[in-house]
Design an enzyme around this catalytic site. Structure first.
Site, PDB file in Angstrom:
ATOM      1  N   LYS A   1      28.876   6.268 -16.762  1.00 33.96           N
ATOM      2  CA  LYS A   1      28.311   5.807 -18.034  1.00 33.96           C
ATOM      3  C   LYS A   1      27.685   6.957 -18.802  1.00 33.96           C
ATOM      4  O   LYS A   1      27.797   7.033 -20.024  1.00 33.96           O
ATOM      5  CB  LYS A   1      27.289   4.690 -17.810  1.00 33.96           C
ATOM      6  CG  LYS A   1      27.974   3.426 -17.340  1.00 33.96           C
ATOM      7  CD  LYS A   1      27.158   2.188 -17.596  1.00 33.96           C
ATOM      8  CE  LYS A   1      28.081   0.991 -17.403  1.00 33.96           C
ATOM      9  NZ  LYS A   1      27.455  -0.232 -17.051  1.00 33.96           N
TER      10      LYS A   1
ATOM     11  N   LYS B   1      38.498   0.281 -15.166  1.00 34.13           N
ATOM     12  CA  LYS B   1      38.174  -1.148 -15.050  1.00 34.13           C
ATOM     13  C   LYS B   1      37.898  -1.753 -16.425  1.00 34.13           C
ATOM     14  O   LYS B   1      37.477  -1.045 -17.349  1.00 34.13           O
ATOM     15  CB  LYS B   1      36.979  -1.353 -14.112  1.00 34.13           C
ATOM     16  CG  LYS B   1      35.671  -0.889 -14.666  1.00 34.13           C
ATOM     17  CD  LYS B   1      34.474  -1.554 -13.997  1.00 34.13           C
ATOM     18  CE  LYS B   1      33.242  -1.148 -14.790  1.00 34.13           C
ATOM     19  NZ  LYS B   1      32.062  -1.907 -14.603  1.00 34.13           N
TER      20      LYS B   1
ATOM     21  N   LYS C   1      32.691  -4.411 -20.317  1.00 36.14           N
ATOM     22  CA  LYS C   1      32.186  -4.945 -21.574  1.00 36.14           C
ATOM     23  C   LYS C   1      31.382  -3.930 -22.375  1.00 36.14           C
ATOM     24  O   LYS C   1      31.046  -4.174 -23.513  1.00 36.14           O
ATOM     25  CB  LYS C   1      31.401  -6.245 -21.362  1.00 36.14           C
ATOM     26  CG  LYS C   1      30.173  -6.187 -20.477  1.00 36.14           C
ATOM     27  CD  LYS C   1      29.533  -7.574 -20.437  1.00 36.14           C
ATOM     28  CE  LYS C   1      28.973  -7.971 -19.107  1.00 36.14           C
ATOM     29  NZ  LYS C   1      27.842  -7.197 -18.594  1.00 36.14           N
TER      30      LYS C   1
HETATM   31  P1  TYM Z   1      27.409  -6.532 -15.308  1.00 37.42           P
HETATM   32  O1  TYM Z   1      26.924  -7.500 -16.319  1.00 37.42           O
HETATM   33  O2  TYM Z   1      27.829  -5.190 -15.762  1.00 37.42           O
HETATM   34  O3  TYM Z   1      28.613  -7.180 -14.546  1.00 37.42           O
HETATM   35  C1  TYM Z   1      28.494  -8.501 -14.075  1.00 37.42           C
HETATM   36  C2  TYM Z   1      29.368  -8.659 -12.847  1.00 37.42           C
HETATM   37  O4  TYM Z   1      30.741  -8.495 -13.204  1.00 37.42           O
HETATM   38  C3  TYM Z   1      31.353  -7.597 -12.298  1.00 37.42           C
HETATM   39  N1  TYM Z   1      32.425  -6.890 -13.006  1.00 37.42           N
HETATM   40  C4  TYM Z   1      33.714  -6.942 -12.656  1.00 37.42           C
HETATM   41  N2  TYM Z   1      34.352  -7.570 -11.650  1.00 37.42           N
HETATM   42  C5  TYM Z   1      35.696  -7.415 -11.575  1.00 37.42           C
HETATM   43  N3  TYM Z   1      36.418  -6.677 -12.449  1.00 37.42           N
HETATM   44  C6  TYM Z   1      35.808  -6.022 -13.470  1.00 37.42           C
HETATM   45  N4  TYM Z   1      36.505  -5.314 -14.342  1.00 37.42           N
HETATM   46  C7  TYM Z   1      34.401  -6.136 -13.597  1.00 37.42           C
HETATM   47  N5  TYM Z   1      33.492  -5.646 -14.488  1.00 37.42           N
HETATM   48  C8  TYM Z   1      32.292  -6.109 -14.093  1.00 37.42           C
HETATM   49  C9  TYM Z   1      30.245  -6.664 -11.869  1.00 37.42           C
HETATM   50  O5  TYM Z   1      30.550  -6.040 -10.654  1.00 37.42           O
HETATM   51  C10 TYM Z   1      29.085  -7.622 -11.760  1.00 37.42           C
HETATM   52  O6  TYM Z   1      29.083  -8.277 -10.501  1.00 37.42           O
HETATM   53  N6  TYM Z   1      24.451  -4.499 -11.966  1.00 37.42           N
HETATM   54  C11 TYM Z   1      24.970  -5.816 -12.322  1.00 37.42           C
HETATM   55  C12 TYM Z   1      23.908  -6.703 -12.864  1.00 37.42           C
HETATM   56  C13 TYM Z   1      22.785  -6.924 -11.915  1.00 37.42           C
HETATM   57  C14 TYM Z   1      22.830  -7.527 -10.646  1.00 37.42           C
HETATM   58  C15 TYM Z   1      21.507  -7.506 -10.152  1.00 37.42           C
HETATM   59  C16 TYM Z   1      23.857  -8.071  -9.893  1.00 37.42           C
HETATM   60  C17 TYM Z   1      21.485  -6.573 -12.145  1.00 37.42           C
HETATM   61  N7  TYM Z   1      20.734  -6.916 -11.097  1.00 37.42           N
HETATM   62  C18 TYM Z   1      21.212  -8.005  -8.889  1.00 37.42           C
HETATM   63  C19 TYM Z   1      23.542  -8.580  -8.629  1.00 37.42           C
HETATM   64  C20 TYM Z   1      22.240  -8.546  -8.154  1.00 37.42           C
HETATM   65  C21 TYM Z   1      26.147  -5.620 -13.258  1.00 37.42           C
HETATM   66  O7  TYM Z   1      26.973  -4.805 -13.093  1.00 37.42           O
HETATM   67  O8  TYM Z   1      26.246  -6.455 -14.269  1.00 37.42           O
END
Ligand code: TYM
Length: 342
Positions: A119, A209, A212
């Site tokens: 990032k 990947k 968003k």
């Molecule tokens: P975020 O919002 O970026 O992503 C949310 C979830 O979507 C998954 N993800 C994907 N899975 C499959 N293919 C993709 N292309 C893809 N893009 C995103 C991410 O792995 C995530 O599970 N760090 C977390 C948010 C968070 C969190 C937490 C999660 C904050 N605190 C505590 C679990 C526990 C995240 O990436 O959000």
């Protein structure tokens, strides 16, 4: 004995896409529907995580509430006392525990975080925030405050999960049994019935990947895309010039991605989908079938979204946030006592 906790969060930096939906949202919703007798289910919006990279803040509040409605449209039961839905910033213990954990997190360890490196590479030096660097510590606090054992996340979050385990183990060996240590990543996959974490690829550039936070939305299927526009994105997906579907060919990332999306949106096991297209010498039928599947998936999802009961959602939020505040404050106090603050 209190129930083991299954927990996940999805940021509100943008609309959710099919990677978020199938990688994290659907797995926890399946648990909420089928396993809530045995487990406590926590699904939250990590709203403080939503601006670790720059966003349009005039949209944040609406996006948070929209994403909560998406959770309900995806099937989250609101009338179940073992299921909790909440916003991270409404529970101040997340921030306080983060400040504490910061002093037990090494710069070297944090510098090795792949997501931070990826990032920050896309940002100018003056845009790389301390919040982005500290992201995994806040994520660890999100998990450890509730003693969560199982955390459904996409493949990109594995390293953050390992970091959470690491800091929990180190704190436990220094201060006694402070935290429940989440299961290792391989055990998580086993628990959620998968052989690996999901990683849906970008449709335009299948080497990366679907994300968003990307500037362009051409390679992303958002849950709010019009079904026709989404189908068009699938039909325009980048493939390759081999001219034959060969599942063993590692250079067919675009094709493998379409097979994966088709499998997920139709609920058909991947090996079945793969077997029925293997050897085909045209990519057209796979694209058409995937486009149709995505279109009808979005159509029915969006119908459910319109029907979400906003009043019931707000009532559940208030109830969950009060309950989570009491659980999280207790955990925080335990840590404060252990480290000598109380
Ligand atoms: P975020 O919002 O970026 O992503 C949310 C979830 O979507 C998954 N993800 C994907 N899975 C499959 N293919 C993709 N292309 C893809 N893009 C995103 C991410 O792995 C995530 O599970 N760090 C977390 C948010 C968070 C969190 C937490 C999660 C904050 N605190 C505590 C679990 C526990 C995240 O990436 O959000």
């Amino acid at each position: 004995m209190s129930k083991q906790v299954i927990l996940t969060g999805l940021r509100a930096n943008n609309d959710l896409h099919i990677g978020n939906y199938f990688g994290a949202l659907l797995p926890i919703i399946d648990m909420a529907k089928n396993k809530s007798d045995e487990y406590q289910i926590n699904l939250f919006v990590p709203d403080l995580h939503s601006f670790t990279t720059p966003i349009d803040h005039s949209q944040l509040q609406a996006q948070i509430m929209h994403n909560l409605r998406l959770f309900v449209a995806a099937g989250l039961p609101l009338d179940n006392s073992n299921v909790h839905i909440y916003r991270q910033s409404y529970i101040p213990a997340h921030s306080e525990l983060t400040v504490i954990l910061n002093s037990f997190s090494g710069m070297g360890h944090m510098n090795r975080m792949i997501q931070y490196k990826d990032k920050s590479m896309k940002l100018g030096d003056d845009q790389i925030s301390v919040g982005l660097f500290d992201y995994p510590v806040l994520m660890a606090a999100d998990i450890l405050l509730y003693g969560a054992k199982f955390i459904p996340v996409g493949d990109d979050q594995s390293q953050h999960l390992e970091f959470t385990r690491d800091i929990a183990e180190r704190m436990n060996s220094k201060f006694g049994e402070l935290f429940t240590v989440p299961e290792p990543v391989a055990k998580q996959h086993e628990f959620f019935g998968k052989d690996q974490g999901l990683r849906i690829k970008d449709l335009v550039d299948p080497a990366k990947k679907m994300s968003k936070s990307d500037d362009s939305d051409k390679g992303i299927i958002f849950l709010g895309d019009s079904p026709e526009a989404a189908a068009k994105k699938i039909r325009g997906a980048t493939t390759d010039s081999f001219g034959k579907i060969d599942v063993a060919n590692q250079d067919q990332a675009g094709i493998q991605n379409l097979l994966q999306i088709l499998s997920l949106t139709t609920g058909t096991p991947l090996d079945e989908v793969t077997a029925s297209y293997a050897g085909q010498e045209q990519y057209g039928p796979l694209k058409t079938d995937t486009a149709e599947a995505v279109q009808s998936f979005l159509q029915s999802f969006q119908e459910r979204l319109i029907a979400v009961d906003g009043g019931a959602l707000l009532a559940k939020l208030e109830e969950s946030e009060a309950k989570m505040n009491s659980i999280a404050s207790e955990s925080l106090l335990r840590v404060q006592k252990a480290i000598g603050l109380r």
